[in-house]
Design an enzyme around this catalytic site. Structure first.
Site, PDB file in Angstrom:
ATOM      1  N   ASP A   5      42.513  22.658  27.057  1.00 39.74           N
ATOM      2  CA  ASP A   5      42.433  24.121  26.911  1.00 39.74           C
ATOM      3  C   ASP A   5      43.262  24.470  26.034  1.00 39.74           C
ATOM      4  O   ASP A   5      44.514  25.243  26.255  1.00 39.74           O
ATOM      5  CB  ASP A   5      42.463  24.899  28.385  1.00 39.74           C
ATOM      6  CG  ASP A   5      41.436  24.575  29.204  1.00 39.74           C
ATOM      7  OD1 ASP A   5      40.082  24.335  28.771  1.00 39.74           O
ATOM      8  OD2 ASP A   5      41.433  24.755  30.428  1.00 39.74           O
ATOM      9  N   LEU A  55      30.500  23.779  28.673  1.00 39.57           N
ATOM     10  CA  LEU A  55      29.979  24.978  28.139  1.00 39.57           C
ATOM     11  C   LEU A  55      29.267  25.757  29.133  1.00 39.57           C
ATOM     12  O   LEU A  55      28.668  26.941  28.953  1.00 39.57           O
ATOM     13  CB  LEU A  55      29.264  24.766  26.850  1.00 39.57           C
ATOM     14  CG  LEU A  55      30.237  23.957  25.971  1.00 39.57           C
ATOM     15  CD1 LEU A  55      29.313  23.602  24.572  1.00 39.57           C
ATOM     16  CD2 LEU A  55      31.502  24.650  25.742  1.00 39.57           C
ATOM     17  N   LYS A  56      28.714  25.222  30.287  1.00 39.74           N
ATOM     18  CA  LYS A  56      28.055  25.915  31.398  1.00 39.74           C
ATOM     19  C   LYS A  56      26.907  26.513  30.789  1.00 39.74           C
ATOM     20  O   LYS A  56      26.580  27.983  30.928  1.00 39.74           O
ATOM     21  CB  LYS A  56      29.104  26.844  32.134  1.00 39.74           C
ATOM     22  CG  LYS A  56      30.328  26.508  32.514  1.00 39.74           C
ATOM     23  CD  LYS A  56      31.137  27.568  33.246  1.00 39.74           C
ATOM     24  CE  LYS A  56      32.217  26.855  34.030  1.00 39.74           C
ATOM     25  NZ  LYS A  56      33.687  26.502  32.962  1.00 39.74           N
ATOM     26  N   PHE A  57      25.891  25.955  30.418  1.00 39.73           N
ATOM     27  CA  PHE A  57      24.690  26.393  29.688  1.00 39.73           C
ATOM     28  C   PHE A  57      23.933  27.071  30.890  1.00 39.73           C
ATOM     29  O   PHE A  57      23.848  26.653  31.891  1.00 39.73           O
ATOM     30  CB  PHE A  57      23.840  25.118  29.312  1.00 39.73           C
ATOM     31  CG  PHE A  57      24.461  24.413  28.234  1.00 39.73           C
ATOM     32  CD1 PHE A  57      24.848  24.963  26.999  1.00 39.73           C
ATOM     33  CD2 PHE A  57      24.329  23.166  28.346  1.00 39.73           C
ATOM     34  CE1 PHE A  57      25.573  24.022  26.000  1.00 39.73           C
ATOM     35  CE2 PHE A  57      24.760  22.251  27.219  1.00 39.73           C
ATOM     36  CZ  PHE A  57      25.621  22.853  26.282  1.00 39.73           C
ATOM     37  N   HIS A  58      23.601  28.348  30.410  1.00 39.46           N
ATOM     38  CA  HIS A  58      22.724  29.264  31.345  1.00 39.46           C
ATOM     39  C   HIS A  58      21.869  30.057  30.483  1.00 39.46           C
ATOM     40  O   HIS A  58      22.280  30.976  29.665  1.00 39.46           O
ATOM     41  CB  HIS A  58      23.723  30.262  32.122  1.00 39.46           C
ATOM     42  CG  HIS A  58      23.126  31.103  32.994  1.00 39.46           C
ATOM     43  ND1 HIS A  58      23.782  31.715  33.737  1.00 39.46           N
ATOM     44  CD2 HIS A  58      21.634  31.320  33.402  1.00 39.46           C
ATOM     45  CE1 HIS A  58      23.091  32.573  34.747  1.00 39.46           C
ATOM     46  NE2 HIS A  58      21.705  32.318  34.582  1.00 39.46           N
ATOM     47  N   ASP A  59      20.644  29.681  30.328  1.00 40.11           N
ATOM     48  CA  ASP A  59      19.642  30.331  29.582  1.00 40.11           C
ATOM     49  C   ASP A  59      18.097  29.969  29.954  1.00 40.11           C
ATOM     50  O   ASP A  59      18.074  29.288  31.074  1.00 40.11           O
ATOM     51  CB  ASP A  59      19.764  30.138  28.161  1.00 40.11           C
ATOM     52  CG  ASP A  59      19.476  31.070  27.008  1.00 40.11           C
ATOM     53  OD1 ASP A  59      18.495  31.668  27.186  1.00 40.11           O
ATOM     54  OD2 ASP A  59      20.357  31.350  26.117  1.00 40.11           O
ATOM     55  N   ILE A  60      17.194  30.402  29.342  1.00 41.05           N
ATOM     56  CA  ILE A  60      15.847  30.146  29.354  1.00 41.05           C
ATOM     57  C   ILE A  60      15.778  28.402  29.320  1.00 41.05           C
ATOM     58  O   ILE A  60      16.330  27.942  28.664  1.00 41.05           O
ATOM     59  CB  ILE A  60      14.869  30.938  28.647  1.00 41.05           C
ATOM     60  CG1 ILE A  60      14.912  30.180  27.073  1.00 41.05           C
ATOM     61  CG2 ILE A  60      14.811  32.172  28.853  1.00 41.05           C
ATOM     62  CD1 ILE A  60      13.547  30.693  26.270  1.00 41.05           C
ATOM     63  N   PRO A  61      14.762  27.974  30.220  1.00 37.26           N
ATOM     64  CA  PRO A  61      14.689  26.516  30.375  1.00 37.26           C
ATOM     65  C   PRO A  61      14.510  25.556  29.117  1.00 37.26           C
ATOM     66  O   PRO A  61      15.529  24.615  28.739  1.00 37.26           O
ATOM     67  CB  PRO A  61      13.636  26.175  31.188  1.00 37.26           C
ATOM     68  CG  PRO A  61      13.420  27.248  32.021  1.00 37.26           C
ATOM     69  CD  PRO A  61      13.874  28.379  31.282  1.00 37.26           C
ATOM     70  N   THR A  63      15.557  26.734  25.940  1.00 37.78           N
ATOM     71  CA  THR A  63      16.935  26.755  25.263  1.00 37.78           C
ATOM     72  C   THR A  63      18.063  25.778  25.756  1.00 37.78           C
ATOM     73  O   THR A  63      18.548  24.804  24.950  1.00 37.78           O
ATOM     74  CB  THR A  63      17.442  28.024  25.207  1.00 37.78           C
ATOM     75  OG1 THR A  63      16.562  29.007  24.307  1.00 37.78           O
ATOM     76  CG2 THR A  63      18.571  28.382  24.417  1.00 37.78           C
ATOM     77  N   THR A 118      35.730  29.290  40.308  1.00 35.02           N
ATOM     78  CA  THR A 118      36.781  29.124  41.179  1.00 35.02           C
ATOM     79  C   THR A 118      37.554  30.684  41.032  1.00 35.02           C
ATOM     80  O   THR A 118      38.717  30.951  41.810  1.00 35.02           O
ATOM     81  CB  THR A 118      37.706  27.856  41.011  1.00 35.02           C
ATOM     82  OG1 THR A 118      38.028  27.789  39.408  1.00 35.02           O
ATOM     83  CG2 THR A 118      37.071  26.737  41.420  1.00 35.02           C
ATOM     84  N   GLY A 209      44.089  21.632  34.233  1.00 33.41           N
ATOM     85  CA  GLY A 209      44.509  22.169  32.963  1.00 33.41           C
ATOM     86  C   GLY A 209      45.796  22.637  33.082  1.00 33.41           C
ATOM     87  O   GLY A 209      46.681  21.892  32.490  1.00 33.41           O
ATOM     88  N   ARG A 210      45.930  23.825  33.367  1.00 30.95           N
ATOM     89  CA  ARG A 210      47.314  24.433  33.116  1.00 30.95           C
ATOM     90  C   ARG A 210      48.398  23.381  33.696  1.00 30.95           C
ATOM     91  O   ARG A 210      49.528  23.334  33.053  1.00 30.95           O
ATOM     92  CB  ARG A 210      47.577  25.827  33.658  1.00 30.95           C
ATOM     93  CG  ARG A 210      46.837  26.666  32.487  1.00 30.95           C
ATOM     94  CD  ARG A 210      46.807  27.999  33.249  1.00 30.95           C
ATOM     95  NE  ARG A 210      45.503  28.284  33.967  1.00 30.95           N
ATOM     96  CZ  ARG A 210      44.881  29.206  34.413  1.00 30.95           C
ATOM     97  NH1 ARG A 210      45.422  30.384  33.975  1.00 30.95           N
ATOM     98  NH2 ARG A 210      43.832  29.244  35.116  1.00 30.95           N
TER      99      ARG A 210
END
Length: 244
Positions: A5, A55-61, A63, A118, A209-210
């Site tokens: 990050d 990248l947590k893809f979240h769109d129409i199937p 795409t 989280t 991460g941190r």
């Protein structure tokens, strides 16, 4: 897994060089990918590390499937989709990864379904989703992902025991929200455990991460975390970590 990050590829490569031999994979998330794009993924892969593209893809199937195909061509080992995108979207992602990997003659990346972030507590979840509890929402989304053929999930460490009870053991559980002590002021992570607690609760992988990238000595921090989990690690540059 260590989250890279940082806002530039030079910083990411420097961190990869410090901890790459101590951990199981390096995570490229939204900040680094927005700064560097696919070339950033290629350069982290060139260090020899396994790459987790978060990248947590979240769109129409359609795409999401096309995005997953591109990620598979980049050679990532793990990638994320939002389970709230629904079963058709997740199934399309799984099929796209499998087909693209087969065409390339390489291993299929592990798709991980993100359940509830989280950073969200019960009050925030209710504000977004209505009258639902965190555990119930995580279980609902997890079952939906498994039904869609998703092989792994991202959840907070607090839901690990629940998911281990209700899901097949082969489902890979990855948990961020890892802290070595109480979250500091301004920390947006709400549902956290220590590394050892998360592994004992059933995690296959933890994402840190941190506590590592913000440490004065990231390699020492990574080594301390591995040792707190009872894992033997090699010195950076001398070998790979033997993680779960």
């Amino acid at each position: 897994m260590v989250a890279l990050d940082v806002p530039d590829i030079e910083g990411a490569e420097r961190l990869a060089g410090q901890v790459g031999g101590l951990v199981g994979a390096l995570k490229v998330g939204s900040e680094l990918f927005t700064a560097c794009g696919p070339e950033g993924v290629r350069r982290i892969r060139a260090t020899g590390a396994r790459v987790f593209l978060d990248l947590k893809f979240h769109d129409i199937p359609h795409t999401v499937a096309r995005a997953v195909r591109v990620a598979t061509r980049l050679g990532v080992d793990f990638l994320t989709v939002h389970t709230s995108g629904g079963e058709p979207m997740m199934r399309s992602a799984v099929e796209a990864a499998r087909e693209e990997a087969a065409a390339l003659g390489r291993a299929t990346p592990t798709i991980l379904g993100v359940t509830v972030l989280t950073s969200m507590d019960a009050a925030q979840l209710r504000a977004v989703m209505g009258e639902t509890e965190v555990a119930a929402q995580v279980e609902r989304l997890a079952r939906l992902a498994v039904a869609a053929g998703v092989p792994g999930l991202v959840c907070s460490p607090m839901e690990l025991p629940l998911l281990r009870r209700v899901l097949p053991r082969e489902v890979v559980l990855v948990t961020p929200g890892i802290r070595m002590g109480p979250p500091a002021a301004g920390d947006d992570q709400k549902r956290t455990l220590s590394p050892a607690e998360a592994m004992a609760a059933g995690a296959d992988w933890i994402v840190v991460g941190r506590p590592i990238h913000a440490a004065p000595d990231p390699a020492a921090a990574a080594r301390a975390i591995a040792e707190s989990m009872g894992m033997a690690v090699e010195r950076a540059g001398e070998g790979e970590a033997s993680g779960r």
